[in-house]
Scaffold this active site. Sequence first.
Site, PDB file in Angstrom:
ATOM      1  CE  LYS A 103      -4.396   0.983   2.318  1.00 41.92           C
ATOM      2  NZ  LYS A 103      -4.886   0.762   3.709  1.00 41.92           N
TER       3      LYS A 103
HETATM    4  O1  G3P Z   1      -7.829   1.621   5.322  1.00 41.09           O
HETATM    5  C1  G3P Z   1      -8.021   2.839   5.261  1.00 41.09           C
HETATM    6  C2  G3P Z   1      -9.704   3.529   5.635  1.00 41.09           C
HETATM    7  O2  G3P Z   1     -10.505   2.551   5.275  1.00 41.09           O
HETATM    8  C3  G3P Z   1      -9.659   4.492   6.733  1.00 41.09           C
HETATM    9  O3  G3P Z   1     -10.962   4.494   7.083  1.00 41.09           O
HETATM   10  O4  G3P Z   1     -12.539   5.359   8.936  1.00 41.09           O
HETATM   11  O5  G3P Z   1     -10.088   6.022   9.126  1.00 41.09           O
HETATM   12  O6  G3P Z   1     -11.353   7.009   7.318  1.00 41.09           O
HETATM   13  P1  G3P Z   1     -11.254   5.816   8.133  1.00 41.09           P
END
Ligand code: G3P
EC number: 2.2.1.2
Length: 217
Positions: free
Chosen positions: A83
């Site tokens: 990633k």
């Molecule tokens: O993997 C990254 C992503 O899904 C992060 O989500 O909720 O931290 O914006 P969030």
Amino acid sequence: MKFFVDTAEIDAIAELNDLGMVDGVTTNPSLIKKSGRDIIEVTKEICDLVDGPVSAEVTATDAETMIAEGRKLVEIAENIAVKVPLTWDGLKACKTLTDEGHMVNVTLCFSANQALLAAKAGATFISPFIGRLDDINLDGMELIEDIRTIYDNFGFETQILAASIRSVNHVLDSARIGADVITAPPAVIKAMVNHPLTDKGLDAFLADIKAAEIKIL
Ligand code: G3P
């Protein structure tokens, strides 16, 4: 549509995996921090558990070090997707690592133009962040729609991995639009089973089972 689970918690991944709900896993530095585990150790454990792609994120910001980190990460297991952030250096790392035959997930995507660049750089997955756009009163779903249209217009094979999913409606809308993959926290995937009419209907059936003393075993 494939389901990736957005966590580094082994027990949660295992529970969903046993039900056939896990086509892959995504992690990021915040999820690794939350797990309290060593990145290499926990990532290896996840890769041993799950057949599909497991995203592990680089820590560097320059292309050269990202590439070196990516080469180390792919040694963990065959199903690692490296990633990298959607920066110019991240795109350079993406191009090099995909040319070497590795899967690359380009993350922190907030615009369709960024997604276009990632596809040109050969990304295996593009991760547009829905929830974080919604957080600033923009429309995360509109971004998924735009990327779907653009990728279909030109036949890009990069898979749209709808990320930063916070609700069951994000999952539903992503499925309607045709995102190839969603990555969601375990709680969101589990919440998809809930419906008040299911609960109400089951309560009524249970009352009748009791009243009629219906027994099968
Ligand atoms: O993997 C990254 C992503 O899904 C992060 O989500 O909720 O931290 O914006 P969030």
